[in-house]
Design a protein around this motif. Structure first.
Motif, PDB file in Angstrom:
ATOM      1  N   ARG A 101     -18.744  40.377 -15.875  1.00  0.00           N
ATOM      2  CA  ARG A 101     -17.479  40.627 -14.497  1.00  0.00           C
ATOM      3  C   ARG A 101     -17.473  41.958 -13.768  1.00  0.00           C
ATOM      4  O   ARG A 101     -17.865  43.116 -13.956  1.00  0.00           O
ATOM      5  CB  ARG A 101     -16.969  41.014 -16.193  1.00  0.00           C
ATOM      6  CG  ARG A 101     -16.500  39.872 -17.222  1.00  0.00           C
ATOM      7  CD  ARG A 101     -14.665  40.818 -18.256  1.00  0.00           C
ATOM      8  NE  ARG A 101     -14.324  40.245 -17.321  1.00  0.00           N
ATOM      9  CZ  ARG A 101     -13.316  39.778 -17.497  1.00  0.00           C
ATOM     10  NH1 ARG A 101     -13.051  38.294 -17.764  1.00  0.00           N
ATOM     11  NH2 ARG A 101     -11.662  40.266 -16.279  1.00  0.00           N
ATOM     12  N   LYS A 102     -17.459  41.209 -12.946  1.00  0.00           N
ATOM     13  CA  LYS A 102     -16.765  42.491 -11.961  1.00  0.00           C
ATOM     14  C   LYS A 102     -15.414  43.482 -11.725  1.00  0.00           C
ATOM     15  O   LYS A 102     -15.783  44.318 -11.631  1.00  0.00           O
ATOM     16  CB  LYS A 102     -16.753  41.695 -10.099  1.00  0.00           C
ATOM     17  CG  LYS A 102     -18.178  40.114 -10.329  1.00  0.00           C
ATOM     18  CD  LYS A 102     -19.668  41.058 -10.232  1.00  0.00           C
ATOM     19  CE  LYS A 102     -20.404  40.797 -10.082  1.00  0.00           C
ATOM     20  NZ  LYS A 102     -21.650  40.792 -10.742  1.00  0.00           N
ATOM     21  N   LYS A 103     -14.878  43.104 -12.354  1.00  0.00           N
ATOM     22  CA  LYS A 103     -13.535  43.430 -11.788  1.00  0.00           C
ATOM     23  C   LYS A 103     -12.700  43.282 -13.576  1.00  0.00           C
ATOM     24  O   LYS A 103     -12.884  42.452 -13.904  1.00  0.00           O
ATOM     25  CB  LYS A 103     -12.076  42.860 -11.156  1.00  0.00           C
ATOM     26  CG  LYS A 103     -12.816  43.385 -10.192  1.00  0.00           C
ATOM     27  CD  LYS A 103     -11.802  42.403  -9.216  1.00  0.00           C
ATOM     28  CE  LYS A 103     -12.020  42.385  -7.339  1.00  0.00           C
ATOM     29  NZ  LYS A 103     -10.952  42.548  -6.678  1.00  0.00           N
ATOM     30  N   HIS A 104     -11.697  44.411 -13.815  1.00  0.00           N
ATOM     31  CA  HIS A 104     -11.198  44.410 -14.729  1.00  0.00           C
ATOM     32  C   HIS A 104     -11.639  44.045 -16.421  1.00  0.00           C
ATOM     33  O   HIS A 104     -12.058  43.039 -17.346  1.00  0.00           O
ATOM     34  CB  HIS A 104     -10.027  43.473 -15.251  1.00  0.00           C
ATOM     35  CG  HIS A 104      -9.249  43.541 -13.871  1.00  0.00           C
ATOM     36  ND1 HIS A 104      -8.614  44.720 -13.319  1.00  0.00           N
ATOM     37  CD2 HIS A 104      -9.240  42.644 -13.058  1.00  0.00           C
ATOM     38  CE1 HIS A 104      -7.733  44.774 -12.673  1.00  0.00           C
ATOM     39  NE2 HIS A 104      -8.590  43.205 -12.121  1.00  0.00           N
ATOM     40  N   LYS A 105     -13.062  44.884 -16.122  1.00  0.00           N
ATOM     41  CA  LYS A 105     -14.500  44.472 -17.531  1.00  0.00           C
ATOM     42  C   LYS A 105     -13.471  45.115 -19.227  1.00  0.00           C
ATOM     43  O   LYS A 105     -12.536  46.496 -18.882  1.00  0.00           O
ATOM     44  CB  LYS A 105     -15.027  45.499 -17.192  1.00  0.00           C
ATOM     45  CG  LYS A 105     -16.125  44.809 -16.311  1.00  0.00           C
ATOM     46  CD  LYS A 105     -17.174  45.426 -16.503  1.00  0.00           C
ATOM     47  CE  LYS A 105     -18.246  44.992 -15.154  1.00  0.00           C
ATOM     48  NZ  LYS A 105     -19.998  45.745 -15.529  1.00  0.00           N
ATOM     49  N   PRO A 106     -13.838  44.404 -20.129  1.00  0.00           N
ATOM     50  CA  PRO A 106     -13.578  45.145 -21.423  1.00  0.00           C
ATOM     51  C   PRO A 106     -14.331  46.237 -21.356  1.00  0.00           C
ATOM     52  O   PRO A 106     -14.973  46.351 -20.958  1.00  0.00           O
ATOM     53  CB  PRO A 106     -13.455  44.109 -22.327  1.00  0.00           C
ATOM     54  CG  PRO A 106     -14.253  42.722 -22.107  1.00  0.00           C
ATOM     55  CD  PRO A 106     -14.673  43.151 -20.343  1.00  0.00           C
ATOM     56  N   GLU A 107     -13.913  46.910 -22.517  1.00  0.00           N
ATOM     57  CA  GLU A 107     -13.878  48.216 -23.234  1.00  0.00           C
ATOM     58  C   GLU A 107     -15.709  47.776 -23.555  1.00  0.00           C
ATOM     59  O   GLU A 107     -16.837  48.545 -23.864  1.00  0.00           O
ATOM     60  CB  GLU A 107     -13.442  48.863 -24.233  1.00  0.00           C
ATOM     61  CG  GLU A 107     -12.961  50.034 -23.453  1.00  0.00           C
ATOM     62  CD  GLU A 107     -11.771  51.014 -24.001  1.00  0.00           C
ATOM     63  OE1 GLU A 107     -12.601  50.930 -24.590  1.00  0.00           O
ATOM     64  OE2 GLU A 107     -10.482  50.642 -23.842  1.00  0.00           O
ATOM     65  N   ASN A 108     -15.876  46.575 -24.547  1.00  0.00           N
ATOM     66  CA  ASN A 108     -17.135  46.032 -25.091  1.00  0.00           C
ATOM     67  C   ASN A 108     -17.034  44.619 -25.838  1.00  0.00           C
ATOM     68  O   ASN A 108     -16.370  43.923 -24.732  1.00  0.00           O
ATOM     69  CB  ASN A 108     -16.526  47.098 -26.221  1.00  0.00           C
ATOM     70  CG  ASN A 108     -17.908  47.378 -27.179  1.00  0.00           C
ATOM     71  OD1 ASN A 108     -19.046  46.759 -26.928  1.00  0.00           O
ATOM     72  ND2 ASN A 108     -17.906  48.346 -28.060  1.00  0.00           N
ATOM     73  N   SER A 109     -18.229  44.407 -26.179  1.00  0.00           N
ATOM     74  CA  SER A 109     -18.324  43.352 -26.692  1.00  0.00           C
ATOM     75  C   SER A 109     -18.815  43.147 -28.258  1.00  0.00           C
ATOM     76  O   SER A 109     -19.039  43.503 -28.528  1.00  0.00           O
ATOM     77  CB  SER A 109     -19.346  42.353 -25.954  1.00  0.00           C
ATOM     78  OG  SER A 109     -20.702  42.953 -26.560  1.00  0.00           O
ATOM     79  N   ALA A 110     -18.220  41.739 -28.693  1.00  0.00           N
ATOM     80  CA  ALA A 110     -18.342  41.707 -30.157  1.00  0.00           C
ATOM     81  C   ALA A 110     -19.663  41.255 -30.190  1.00  0.00           C
ATOM     82  O   ALA A 110     -19.402  42.201 -31.642  1.00  0.00           O
ATOM     83  CB  ALA A 110     -17.580  40.014 -30.054  1.00  0.00           C
TER      84      ALA A 110
END
Length: 188
Positions: A101-110
Motif C-alpha cells: 500500500r502506498k497510501k492510507h496504510k492500515p496500522e497492521n496486518s492480520a
C-alpha cells in the motif's frame, strides 16, 4: 514480527482464568463433553499459552474452548465473540499486502498480529466448524488463512454469515475495512 515473550502478573492470570471459566460454564454447547477443571489444569501447566489467551481476550476475541484434540492431548480455543474482535479490525491480510500500500496504510496486518499474539488465523474449515456452534459475524467479517495459490495472485479470503449462510469471499490482500478483522485459534 515475532511473538513477544511476556508474562502475566498473578492478578492478570487469575482474572483471565476466571473470565475463561465463566465463559466456559455459560457456553457448554461449545464443548459438551469437556470439564473445566481439566482445562484449567492444562492451562496452569502451560502458562506460556496464557499470554496468548490474554491477548485474545484483550483484543475482544472472547476465547473459549471449542474442542479437544485427542491425538495431541490439547484443548482447542477459538475466538467466540459475536462479531469479529474489535481490537483486530481495519487490518489488511499480511505484511506483503501492508507494504504494497502506498497510501492510507492500515496500522497492521492480520497475519502479523496473529503471529505477535502467538495464535493462528482460522482456516476456512475451522471457521465453518465455529459457525456450526452458533451464529457469528452477522454484521462483520473475518480474514481466514488463504491458500498460497490465491495469495500469490494478490488475493486473500474472508468469511461471514449472512442470510443464515456462511459465505467465503475474496478481496485484494491489501484491502481493509472497519468491519473486517480476524479470528484466531490456539491449542493448549
Amino acid at each position: 514480527m515475532t511473538k513477544r515473550n511476556e508474562e502475566l502478573s498473578l492478578e492478570q492470570r487469575e482474572a483471565l482464568l476466571e473470565a475463561l471459566k465463566e465463559r466456559f460454564e455459560e457456553n457448554m454447547n461449545r464443548h459438551k463433553e469437556l470439564e473445566w477443571p481439566n482445562v484449567q489444569a492444562k492451562l496452569e501447566a502451560n502458562v506460556e499459552k496464557l499470554w496468548s489467551l490474554y491477548e485474545m481476550e484483550r483484543t475482544g476475541g472472547e476465547p473459549d474452548v471449542v474442542g479437544y484434540d485427542n491425538n495431541n492431548e490439547e484443548y482447542i480455543f477459538y475466538d467466540c465473540s459475536a462479531e469479529s474482535p474489535k481490537g483486530r479490525r481495519s487490518v489488511c491480510y499480511d505484511r506483503e499486502a501492508l507494504e504494497s500500500r502506498k497510501k492510507h496504510k492500515p496500522e497492521n496486518s492480520a497475519m502479523d498480529m496473529a503471529t505477535a499474539m502467538g495464535i493462528e488465523l482460522l482456516t476456512e474449515e475451522q471457521y465453518r466448524e465455529l459457525q456450526k456452534l452458533e451464529d457469528f459475524d452477522k454484521k462483520t467479517s473475518s480474514w481466514v488463512q488463504t491458500p498460497a495459490n490465491i495469495r500469490k495472485l494478490g488475493g486473500a479470503l474472508f468469511c461471514d454469515r449472512r442470510y443464515d449462510t456462511v459465505f467465503v469471499y475474496h478481496n485484494g490482500a491489501e484491502s481493509y475495512y472497519g468491519a473486517r478483522g480476524f479470528r484466531g485459534s490456539l491449542k493448549v
